[in-house]
Design an enzyme around this catalytic site. Structure first.
Site, mmCIF file in Angstrom:
data_model
loop_
_atom_site.group_PDB
_atom_site.id
_atom_site.type_symbol
_atom_site.label_atom_id
_atom_site.label_comp_id
_atom_site.label_asym_id
_atom_site.label_seq_id
_atom_site.Cartn_x
_atom_site.Cartn_y
_atom_site.Cartn_z
ATOM 1 N N ASP A 37 17.670 -12.662 26.404
ATOM 2 C CA ASP A 37 18.492 -11.940 27.216
ATOM 3 C C ASP A 37 18.901 -10.730 26.588
ATOM 4 O O ASP A 37 18.689 -10.470 25.372
ATOM 5 C CB ASP A 37 19.830 -12.851 27.400
ATOM 6 C CG ASP A 37 20.616 -12.525 28.748
ATOM 7 O OD1 ASP A 37 20.920 -11.252 28.934
ATOM 8 O OD2 ASP A 37 20.832 -13.484 29.574
ATOM 9 N N ASP A 63 14.427 -7.972 26.519
ATOM 10 C CA ASP A 63 14.503 -7.129 27.750
ATOM 11 C C ASP A 63 13.426 -7.689 28.461
ATOM 12 O O ASP A 63 12.110 -7.375 27.977
ATOM 13 C CB ASP A 63 14.613 -5.700 27.407
ATOM 14 C CG ASP A 63 14.359 -5.064 28.544
ATOM 15 O OD1 ASP A 63 14.266 -5.549 29.606
ATOM 16 O OD2 ASP A 63 14.927 -3.729 28.362
ATOM 17 N N VAL A 64 13.374 -8.447 29.559
ATOM 18 C CA VAL A 64 12.124 -8.706 30.212
ATOM 19 C C VAL A 64 11.314 -7.994 30.639
ATOM 20 O O VAL A 64 9.986 -7.960 31.064
ATOM 21 C CB VAL A 64 12.520 -9.930 31.168
ATOM 22 C CG1 VAL A 64 13.055 -11.121 30.778
ATOM 23 C CG2 VAL A 64 13.325 -9.338 32.480
ATOM 24 N N ASN A 90 14.428 -16.554 34.804
ATOM 25 C CA ASN A 90 15.560 -16.558 35.325
ATOM 26 C C ASN A 90 16.278 -15.203 35.420
ATOM 27 O O ASN A 90 17.096 -15.123 36.282
ATOM 28 C CB ASN A 90 16.306 -17.629 34.868
ATOM 29 C CG ASN A 90 17.899 -17.411 35.073
ATOM 30 O OD1 ASN A 90 18.145 -17.847 36.197
ATOM 31 N ND2 ASN A 90 18.592 -16.956 34.074
ATOM 32 N N TYR A 156 16.118 -5.756 45.988
ATOM 33 C CA TYR A 156 16.396 -7.209 45.604
ATOM 34 C C TYR A 156 15.435 -8.121 46.527
ATOM 35 O O TYR A 156 14.630 -8.965 45.686
ATOM 36 C CB TYR A 156 17.867 -7.616 45.764
ATOM 37 C CG TYR A 156 17.964 -8.920 45.338
ATOM 38 C CD1 TYR A 156 18.153 -9.199 43.838
ATOM 39 C CD2 TYR A 156 18.420 -10.036 45.876
ATOM 40 C CE1 TYR A 156 18.547 -10.466 43.211
ATOM 41 C CE2 TYR A 156 18.706 -11.589 45.503
ATOM 42 C CZ TYR A 156 18.925 -11.571 44.183
ATOM 43 O OH TYR A 156 19.095 -12.934 43.677
ATOM 44 N N LYS A 160 12.365 -10.422 45.031
ATOM 45 C CA LYS A 160 12.231 -11.841 45.065
ATOM 46 C C LYS A 160 10.956 -12.227 45.807
ATOM 47 O O LYS A 160 10.578 -13.387 45.559
ATOM 48 C CB LYS A 160 13.646 -12.326 45.677
ATOM 49 C CG LYS A 160 14.863 -12.106 44.642
ATOM 50 C CD LYS A 160 14.679 -12.719 43.268
ATOM 51 C CE LYS A 160 15.707 -12.698 42.249
ATOM 52 N NZ LYS A 160 15.652 -13.485 41.126
ATOM 53 N N THR A 191 28.247 -17.213 40.299
ATOM 54 C CA THR A 191 28.269 -16.635 39.153
ATOM 55 C C THR A 191 28.624 -15.294 39.123
ATOM 56 O O THR A 191 28.906 -14.807 40.301
ATOM 57 C CB THR A 191 26.851 -16.686 38.508
ATOM 58 O OG1 THR A 191 26.030 -15.697 39.451
ATOM 59 C CG2 THR A 191 25.891 -18.012 38.932
HETATM 60 P P1 NAP Z 1 24.067 -13.433 36.246
HETATM 61 O O1 NAP Z 1 24.992 -14.435 35.548
HETATM 62 O O2 NAP Z 1 24.039 -12.220 36.312
HETATM 63 O O3 NAP Z 1 22.866 -13.854 35.252
HETATM 64 C C1 NAP Z 1 21.521 -13.116 35.052
HETATM 65 C C2 NAP Z 1 21.314 -12.806 33.445
HETATM 66 O O4 NAP Z 1 19.934 -12.103 33.338
HETATM 67 C C3 NAP Z 1 22.284 -12.077 32.559
HETATM 68 O O5 NAP Z 1 22.539 -12.449 31.650
HETATM 69 C C4 NAP Z 1 21.730 -10.683 32.892
HETATM 70 O O6 NAP Z 1 22.399 -9.695 31.968
HETATM 71 C C5 NAP Z 1 20.213 -11.138 32.439
HETATM 72 N N1 NAP Z 1 19.359 -9.760 32.591
HETATM 73 C C6 NAP Z 1 19.454 -8.637 33.189
HETATM 74 N N2 NAP Z 1 18.459 -7.776 33.008
HETATM 75 C C7 NAP Z 1 17.833 -8.435 32.384
HETATM 76 C C8 NAP Z 1 16.643 -7.937 31.224
HETATM 77 N N3 NAP Z 1 16.271 -6.767 31.494
HETATM 78 N N4 NAP Z 1 16.414 -8.740 30.328
HETATM 79 C C9 NAP Z 1 16.991 -9.965 30.087
HETATM 80 N N5 NAP Z 1 17.901 -10.333 30.794
HETATM 81 C C10 NAP Z 1 18.350 -9.727 31.905
HETATM 82 O O7 NAP Z 1 23.332 -14.159 37.397
HETATM 83 P P2 NAP Z 1 22.751 -15.589 37.968
HETATM 84 O O8 NAP Z 1 23.255 -15.808 39.245
HETATM 85 O O9 NAP Z 1 22.998 -16.520 36.857
HETATM 86 O O10 NAP Z 1 21.314 -15.222 38.156
HETATM 87 C C11 NAP Z 1 20.166 -16.050 37.641
HETATM 88 C C12 NAP Z 1 19.051 -15.902 38.719
HETATM 89 O O11 NAP Z 1 19.405 -16.380 39.921
HETATM 90 C C13 NAP Z 1 18.633 -14.396 38.930
HETATM 91 O O12 NAP Z 1 17.135 -14.140 38.946
HETATM 92 C C14 NAP Z 1 19.150 -14.183 40.170
HETATM 93 O O13 NAP Z 1 18.585 -13.123 41.167
HETATM 94 C C15 NAP Z 1 19.071 -15.658 40.928
HETATM 95 N N6 NAP Z 1 19.906 -15.981 42.147
HETATM 96 C C16 NAP Z 1 21.118 -15.736 41.971
HETATM 97 C C17 NAP Z 1 21.818 -15.976 43.163
HETATM 98 C C18 NAP Z 1 23.287 -15.886 43.356
HETATM 99 O O14 NAP Z 1 24.035 -16.077 44.289
HETATM 100 N N7 NAP Z 1 23.933 -15.832 41.813
HETATM 101 C C19 NAP Z 1 21.038 -16.397 44.417
HETATM 102 C C20 NAP Z 1 19.776 -16.380 44.518
HETATM 103 C C21 NAP Z 1 18.947 -16.207 43.216
HETATM 104 P P3 NAP Z 1 23.566 -8.688 32.713
HETATM 105 O O15 NAP Z 1 24.624 -9.654 33.047
HETATM 106 O O16 NAP Z 1 23.708 -7.685 31.589
HETATM 107 O O17 NAP Z 1 22.771 -8.058 33.767
#
Ligand code: NAP
Length: 251
Positions: A37, A63-64, A90, A156, A160, A191
């Site tokens: 991360d 950084d992905v 993820n 977004y 996706k 989240t």
């Molecule tokens: P989250 O708590 O914001 O977790 C996402 C993580 O990815 C954070 O630690 C974030 O860091 C990290 N990240 C961002 N940019 C990055 C990079 N360049 N390299 C490495 N890590 C990076 O959100 P989450 O809900 O757990 O999301 C996990 C996945 O589920 C995501 O792909 C999201 O799109 C998907 N998703 C979420 C939801 C929802 O409603 N929560 C719904 C559908 C899909 P930062 O906080 O610094 O950005």
């Protein structure tokens, strides 16, 4: 015997949110877990917390969007754990802007983290899995990668949707190498990514009214599906998608 004994799992974006819950659940089933991360403080704190629970977990800065950071992360994973059985793409960021409101920079950033980040993790992970006899990849897409709505962020949704077909392409191109690849498509999950909504009670109420089960999902509810798809229980499942949305897309 636990489900993931001797398995090495790499979770991008796992310092918090859904990825962190998945890390704990994989670890509780005896997997060796690597979290990559950009949130180094949270990632190191999570590593410490999981280690204190007896979970074999390592946090790495990743950084992905950066190919050489993926190379370095996988090299570290191989030197520490000698394996890569499961990859969870993820890491993600959200943008809620419409097409005309989205700057080129924002478009490129969202596509770069969500779509390119998953592509790089896969491109560099597949050869390692091939050498080791196979593996399983789970891409965390979204309901927004399957259907749109007037309020869904343009970048977004597009990022996706790219993950959705990246999944099927990966599944078909590497089935002969014993590598499976599937996507999960969460609806609204509680989240930090949803804090704009959860911090606004009117907005939250409107969101919940659209969900047949009447509430947001919990990260654990996505994690259970991710662990299933990653596991040998899903050994004949590849190239498919699993929707976890409280019934939203059934309407
Ligand atoms: P989250 O708590 O914001 O977790 C996402 C993580 O990815 C954070 O630690 C974030 O860091 C990290 N990240 C961002 N940019 C990055 C990079 N360049 N390299 C490495 N890590 C990076 O959100 P989450 O809900 O757990 O999301 C996990 C996945 O589920 C995501 O792909 C999201 O799109 C998907 N998703 C979420 C939801 C929802 O409603 N929560 C719904 C559908 C899909 P930062 O906080 O610094 O950005």
């Amino acid at each position: 015997m636990h489900r993931f004994s001797d398995k090495v799992v790499f979770i991008s974006g796992g310092a918090k949110g859904q990825g962190a819950v998945e890390a704990k659940m994989f670890g509780s089933e005896n997997a060796k877990v690597i979290i990559g991360d950009i949130l180094d403080d949270s990632g190191k704190a999570l590593e410490k917390e999981l280690n204190s629970l007896g979970i074999n977990c390592t946090y790495l800065h990743l950084d992905v969007t950066n190919e050489s950071e993926w190379e370095a992360a996988y090299a570290q994973a191989l030197s520490k754990y000698s394996g890569l059985d499961i990859l969870i793409n993820n890491a993600g960021i959200v943008s809620r802007a419409s097409i005309t409101e989205t700057s080129l920079d924002e478009w490129e950033k969202v596509l770069s983290v969500n779509a390119t980040g998953s592509f790089l993790g896969t491109k560099l992970g597949v050869p390692i899995m091939k050498d080791l006899g196979g593996g399983s990849i789970v891409n965390i897409s979204s309901t927004g990668g399957l259907v749109s709505s007037p309020t869904l962020g343009a970048a977004y949704a597009s990022s996706k949707a790219a993950m959705h077909l990246l999944t099927k392409t990966t599944a078909l191109q590497y089935a002969n190498d014993n590598i499976r690849c599937n996507s999960v498509h969460p609806g609204p999950i509680d989240t930090d990514m949803l804090s704009e909504i959860t911090n606004n009670s009117d907005l939250l109420k409107k969101y919940q009214e659209k969900i047949p089960l009447g509430r947001l999902g919990r990260p654990e509810e996505v994690a259970h599906a991710v662990l299933f798809l990653a596991s040998d229980e899903a050994s004949f499942i590849t190239g498919t998608e699993l929707i976890i949305d409280g019934g939203m897309l059934a309407q």
